[in-house]
Design a protein around this motif. Structure first.
Motif, PDB file in Angstrom:
ATOM      1  N   ALA A 275       0.802  -1.040   0.067  1.00  0.00           N
ATOM      2  CA  ALA A 275       0.094   0.023   0.151  1.00  0.00           C
ATOM      3  C   ALA A 275       0.689   1.217  -0.158  1.00  0.00           C
ATOM      4  N   ASP A 276       2.138   1.131   0.681  1.00  0.00           N
ATOM      5  CA  ASP A 276       2.948   2.280   0.697  1.00  0.00           C
ATOM      6  C   ASP A 276       3.695   2.347  -0.618  1.00  0.00           C
ATOM      7  N   GLY A 277       3.606   1.388  -1.405  1.00  0.00           N
ATOM      8  CA  GLY A 277       4.783   1.653  -2.514  1.00  0.00           C
ATOM      9  C   GLY A 277       5.020   0.032  -2.882  1.00  0.00           C
ATOM     10  N   ASP A 278       6.694   0.125  -3.380  1.00  0.00           N
ATOM     11  CA  ASP A 278       7.112  -1.272  -3.848  1.00  0.00           C
ATOM     12  C   ASP A 278       7.070  -2.183  -2.564  1.00  0.00           C
ATOM     13  N   LEU A 279       7.340  -3.297  -2.921  1.00  0.00           N
ATOM     14  CA  LEU A 279       7.552  -4.538  -1.982  1.00  0.00           C
ATOM     15  C   LEU A 279       9.121  -4.286  -1.860  1.00  0.00           C
ATOM     16  N   PRO A 280       9.468  -4.395  -0.284  1.00  0.00           N
ATOM     17  CA  PRO A 280      10.865  -4.312   0.018  1.00  0.00           C
ATOM     18  C   PRO A 280      11.671  -5.729  -0.273  1.00  0.00           C
ATOM     19  N   PRO A 281      12.908  -5.824  -0.418  1.00  0.00           N
ATOM     20  CA  PRO A 281      13.668  -6.812  -0.730  1.00  0.00           C
ATOM     21  C   PRO A 281      13.504  -8.008   0.159  1.00  0.00           C
ATOM     22  N   SER A 282      13.693  -7.868   1.460  1.00  0.00           N
ATOM     23  CA  SER A 282      13.482  -9.007   2.146  1.00  0.00           C
ATOM     24  C   SER A 282      12.237  -9.014   3.215  1.00  0.00           C
ATOM     25  N   LEU A 283      11.845 -10.178   3.750  1.00  0.00           N
ATOM     26  CA  LEU A 283      10.701 -10.009   4.829  1.00  0.00           C
ATOM     27  C   LEU A 283      11.081  -9.413   5.994  1.00  0.00           C
ATOM     28  N   ARG A 284      12.353  -9.307   6.490  1.00  0.00           N
ATOM     29  CA  ARG A 284      12.843  -8.500   7.451  1.00  0.00           C
ATOM     30  C   ARG A 284      12.665  -7.030   7.175  1.00  0.00           C
ATOM     31  N   ASP A 285      13.083  -6.648   6.159  1.00  0.00           N
ATOM     32  CA  ASP A 285      12.949  -5.226   5.628  1.00  0.00           C
ATOM     33  C   ASP A 285      11.646  -4.947   5.409  1.00  0.00           C
ATOM     34  N   THR A 286      10.915  -5.994   5.183  1.00  0.00           N
ATOM     35  CA  THR A 286       9.416  -5.378   5.078  1.00  0.00           C
ATOM     36  C   THR A 286       8.713  -5.185   6.570  1.00  0.00           C
TER      37      THR A 286
END
Ligand SMILES: Nc1ncnc2c1ncn2[C@@H]1O[C@H](COP(=O)(O)OP(=O)(O)O)[C@@H](O)[C@H]1O
Ligand SMILES: [Mg+2]
Length: 1022
Positions: A275-286
């Motif tokens: 919802a905020d934009g692109d999906l971050p590269p890793s789950l932890r980063d998410t």
């Protein structure tokens, strides 16, 4: 009943669709929810849980274990179960295990689950509190009592209405919690209770302590297991649709499914990130990316919260964060509305939405920051004076340790250990004390440590040893107490040295290791002669050990001294303990009246002090002795009273089981076999196959089942009792009683050699005098078997065996004279008379007079089973001698009535067989009457022609019966053929058919059966 409203609220906050509920002032205006509002999938799991719930509600306690990786949806699923249970009016208790750097918090989930319940139920004080320092040995630990009381509480909860107990995140559980849950699963037999346990399956490395726990639950097959899988594509799409309130584009659902792997938690986080934009590269980063969008104060608050336990209360958070109140509130509001933290309105605490977020934040802390936060928590908690409360005390100790402040961590560990000890969480107490010992070394030894800890190293070691012993690590206890002793100069501190030596002796005794006795002696040598409680205790310990070793005279002297000292210093519990041992010892020295008085005193004393264990122990010994004296009804009464005391004090499965074993034994002797069976059955139900406490029950049951003819069950109980009592320090009467059961089974089955071996084995295992009727029965059984061996060997012209049997029998008779002769006790006289009558049989002169004497003696003693046996034998002897037929018939009818009333199947069978052969009418109700025509030269005129011939029940034809009779006389196939005018070939065919029908392997065994059937004596030879 209104139970744990508080936890019901809490459950609402941690499980299920709760995010829209207001959670106190902090909860801001929330627009979109992160948590999926609709429940997705899990159809099969829900069905299985519903079935489990129904089974539980119908009265079968049921446990379900739910495993799955973090974030997969365990808590959410449990939330559904809980909601359904509440709708059905069930009581719900919820507790979660606490993550504390890999260390358990004593009973944390159960304390949480039970908060409030205990008052509601108004649980009676079980007694045994106050001065009841435990003087009774080990497997019956205080923790065992706690467990039993907890079990009783749950059973009572389930009586009112169905109850659900949820314990989440078992991978973080402390050992005491695991032990308690394992105990519950093993022992829950009644009550409408559903137990739901969850754990992270991805967390269980190879040596994780939960693994053996899970393995144990699996072994018992009492638990249903669910493993939650990740969501598939369709489920992820459904979850996303729930979150967005409308279906999401297929490619987005596809990407989130791929990225999350179907983990429900990550689906939610990725949905928020998307919802905020692109999906971050890793789950932890998410996870972290969402947090980085928050303001700095909110991020600071999250870092602070990440260093706490599972939940942290507002004040503590405020203190550690050190932010001005307004700023703190704003930061919290932000964190809560971003759904990183959840606020619990009911108790004013905060926790992370999911442990995965907490772990991610904690993992990002810089090392110095982490140490500083732990130190601040520690300081704040220390100021709150939490030392007495096991949970917070453990938390405090952990914070100091994680803060690397070893100086402070040491006393905190000791305090946490003491608190755990008071809460009966002995494994955690041991862990804390051992941690403290490690810190002791690291902080520079005695000079530094002692003043801060308030005890010296020897005492710390001793405490660690005590905790180890109480948590079942007796070997470790021995090592720790030995180390404690090494710290002490016995010359300078003889009292402490004596006390520690007494503990060493005690632990050695519990583990069944040699040296216990010597250690008790050493303790007595060490303890200062001036009267003191320690001196009394040490003497009482030695006295008990002597008594258990059947060294009664020495035991009596030492116990008398212990009692005198205890009285001088007013050590009442020790006095009672020593009185108990004294009474037990001197009864064996034939000071019966005085011994019983001592035991009564011990019992009264313990009851007055509320020392339930000691009272129960007095009842155990008293009921045992009354039984040995033949005062059977009194024995049953005392045991029953003791069972009540034990039941009320959480000792039902321990002392209660021993008392039930004693009561059942007296009931058996009284001939009340049905009561004995149901009593032992009920108590056996309480324990499992590995329960040491079932030993006496099994022993009684073995004898009972042998008499009832349930041979397989009898032998199974013998085997189990032997295995269980293998390394137990127990009464000397056990092995002979078990051997007696085994011998009786073998004797009824005609396996004479095995029966003789069982008798020999039982006597060889004897470590003291024979005092128990069932043990003494071994002598009569032995003589009976030798008499049968003589008869059989005589028929087979085997003089060697005849001679051997007579030798053995002579030895047994001598033994009987020693054990039973000259006694006032009626059953001892009767048993000796039986042995003498068997001896006549051994001599080949079955003597009606001897058996009639035995009958009269058993009539006087009031033991119906041996009485019926004696009547049967007396009738047999009369019939064989062509004696008084009317008398024989009368005896046989009485024996039959007795056997029927008892339910003594094998004896009844023999009585009926003898009646057939001797053509005695057992009366209208009897299943059998006279034998076949010609079986006896003197007919009594009653013989109905319809009566089946002997052996018919074995399916033998009359011809086979004739062959068997000859085989039993030791004849070869050729001799049989000659006698019956048939060919040797035909004879051999008959013999193989007979062996097959009798289910025996060879001629000798067939002969034994024939002998037992009475075929050898009654028929005229060819
Ligand atoms: N069946 C489901 N339907 C909808 N959402 C779910 C489902 N299972 C889990 N979730 C959501 O996923 C997140 C993680 O689930 P949770 O039950 O906390 O996982 P676990 O307890 O296994 O770590 C929660 O926010 C929860 O609401
Ligand atoms: Mg969970």
């Amino acid at each position: 009943m209104t139970v744990v409203t508080l936890n019901q609220e809490r459950a609402g906050a941690t499980a299920g669709s709760f995010a829209s509920e207001p959670a106190g002032a902090i909860l801001g205006d929330m627009t979109a929810t992160l948590t999926s509002p609709t429940f997705v999938g899990r159809t099969e799991e829900l069905a299985r849980l519903a079935a489990a719930g129904e089974r539980a509600a119908a009265g079968t306690p049921t446990a379900v274990l739910i495993g799955g990786e973090a974030g997969v949806g365990k808590t959410r699923l449990v939330g559904e179960v809980v909601a359904a249970a509440r709708d059905n009016g069930a009581t719900v208790l919820i507790g979660g295990c606490v993550e504390l750097g890999g260390e358990g918090v004593p009973f944390a989930p159960l304390i949480e689950a039970l908060r409030g319940v205990v008052q509601d139920l108004n649980v009676a004080d079980p007694g045994g509190g106050g001065p009841a320092l435990s003087t009774t040995p080990g497997p019956w630990s205080e923790q065992g009592r706690l467990f039993e009381l907890f079990l009783g509480l749950l059973e009572r909860l389930g009586e009112e209405r169905p109850a659900v107990l949820v314990v989440e995140d078992l991978h973080w559980a402390d050992r005491s919690t695991r032990d308690l849950l394992a105990y519950l699963v093993r022992n829950l037999r009644q009550g409408r209770l559903l137990l739901v346990l969850t754990y992270r399956s991805d967390e269980l490395h190879r040596r994780h302590p939960l693994r053996p726990f899970l393995a144990e639950l699996d072994r018992g097959r009492r638990v249903e297991r669910l493993e939650l899988a990740r969501f598939g594509r369709a489920e992820v799409a459904a979850q996303l649709a729930g979150i967005q309130g409308a279906p999401v584009p297929a490619d987005l659902a596809e990407r989130i499914h791929a990225r999350s792997g179907g983990n429900a938690f990550f689906v939610e986080e990725l949905a928020a990130a998307a919802a905020d934009g692109d999906l971050p590269p890793s789950l932890r980063d998410t996870l972290l990316a969402r947090i980085e969008l928050l303001g700095e104060p909110a991020q600071q608050v999250l870092r602070v919260a990440a260093a706490a336990g599972n939940r942290v209360d507002h004040d503590l958070l405020a203190e550690v964060a050190g932010l001005p109140e307004a700023e703190l509130l704003a930061a919290l509001r932000e964190a809560v509305s971003a759904q990183v933290l959840l606020a619990d309105a009911a108790d004013g605490t905060y926790g992370f939405r999911h442990a995965l977020v907490k772990e991610a934040v904690y993992g990002e802390l810089l090392p110095g920051e982490r140490t500083r936060l732990h130190a601040r928590y520690a300081a704040a908690l220390a100021a709150r004076d939490v030392a007495g409360d096991p949970g917070p005390a453990a938390e405090l100790a952990w914070h100091w340790y994680a803060a690397h402040d070893l100086e402070r961590a040491l006393p905190a560990a000791v305090a946490a250990g003491l608190a755990a000890e008071r809460a009966f969480a002995f494994a955690e107490a041991q862990r804390q004390f051992e941690r403290a010992l490690e810190l002791w070394e690291r902080t520079g030894g005695d000079g530094q440590a002692e003043p801060r800890v308030g005890m010296d190293k020897a005492e710390l070691l001793a405490r660690a040893g005590e905790a180890a012993a109480n948590s079942g690590a007796a070997e470790r206890a021995v090592a720790l107490v030995r180390s404690a002793l090494a710290e002490i100069d016995a010359a300078a501190e003889p009292l402490r040295a004596a006390q520690l030596t007494e503990r060493l002796a005690f632990h050695l005794r519990i583990v069944g290791r040699p040296g216990a006795f010597e250690a008790y002696q050493e303790a007595v040598r060490l303890v200062p002669p001036a009267p003191s409680e320690a001196r009394a205790r040490v003497l009482a310990g030695l006295g008990q050990t002597l008594m258990l070793r059947a060294r009664f005279a020495e035991a009596a002297a030492v116990c008398e001294e212990a009692i005198a000292v205890a009285r001088q210093v007013g050590a009442r519990v020790v006095e009672g303990h020593a009185l108990n041992s004294l009474g037990t010892a001197i009864v064996r020295l034939d000071q019966v009246a005085r011994g019983l008085a001592c035991l009564e005193d011990a019992r009264r004393l313990a009851a007055g002090l509320g020392a339930a264990k000691d009272e129960a122990r007095a009842c155990v010994n008293l009921s045992d002795i009354l039984e040995d004296l033949g005062r059977l009804q009194e024995s049953v009464d005392v045991a029953a009273e003791g069972m009540e005391v034990a039941g009320a004090a959480g000792l039902r499965r321990t002392f209660g089981a021993f008392l039930a074993g004693n009561a059942a034994s007296s009931l058996y002797n009284l001939g009340r076999w049905e009561e004995a069976t149901s009593l032992t059955g009920a108590y056996l139900e309480l324990g499992d196959d590995e329960d040491l406490n079932t030993v006496t029950l099994r022993q009684t049951r073995a004898v009972l089942d042998a008499g009832r003819g349930d041979f397989a069950a009898a032998l199974a109980h013998v085997a189990a009792a032997r295995r269980l009592s293998g390394d137990m320090f127990i009464a000397v009467q056990y092995p002979p009683v078990l051997s007696a059961a085994e011998a009786e089974v073998a004797a009824w089955q005609g396996r004479l050699e095995e029966a003789a071996a069982a008798v020999a084995g039982g006597l060889a295992a004897l470590q003291g005098p024979l005092t128990d009727l069932r043990a003494c029965m071994l002598l009569a059984l032995g003589l009976r078997v030798e008499a049968d061996r003589v008869a059989l060997a005589t028929a087979r012209h085997d003089p060697d065996t005849v001679a051997d049997a007579r030798l053995v029998a002579a030895e047994l008779l001598r033994w009987a004279g020693g054990a039973l002769g000259g006694s006032e006790v009626a059953w001892k006289r009767a048993l000796l008379a039986t042995c003498e009558a068997e001896w006549a049989r051994v001599q080949g002169q079955d003597d009606p007079g001897a058996w009639l004497a035995a009958v009269a003696a058993w009539e006087a003693s009031g033991h119906p089973y041996p009485l019926a046996v004696a009547r049967w034998r007396a009738a047999g002897a009369l019939l064989a001698r062509r004696g008084d037929r009317a008398r024989a018939a009368g005896l046989l009818r009485q024996a039959h009535e007795g056997a029927v009333a008892l339910g003594a199947g094998p004896l009844r069978g023999e009585v009926e067989r003898l009646a057939r052969l001797g053509r005695v009418d057992l009366g209208r109700d009897a299943t059998a009457a006279a034998g076949p025509e010609g079986a006896s030269p003197e007919g009594d005129g009653h013989a109905p022609a319809a009566e089946p011939p002997p052996g018919a029940e074995l399916g033998l034809t009359p011809r086979e019966l004739e062959v068997l009779t000859l085989v039993a006389e030791g004849r070869s196939n050729r001799q049989v053929a000659d006698a019956l005018f048939i060919s040797p070939k035909t004879a051999s065919v008959h013999v193989s058919n007979i062996l097959a029908k009798l289910g025996v392997a060879g001629r000798v065994e067939a002969a034994a059966v024939a002998h037992r059937l009475g075929l050898t004596g009654g028929r005229p030879g060819p």
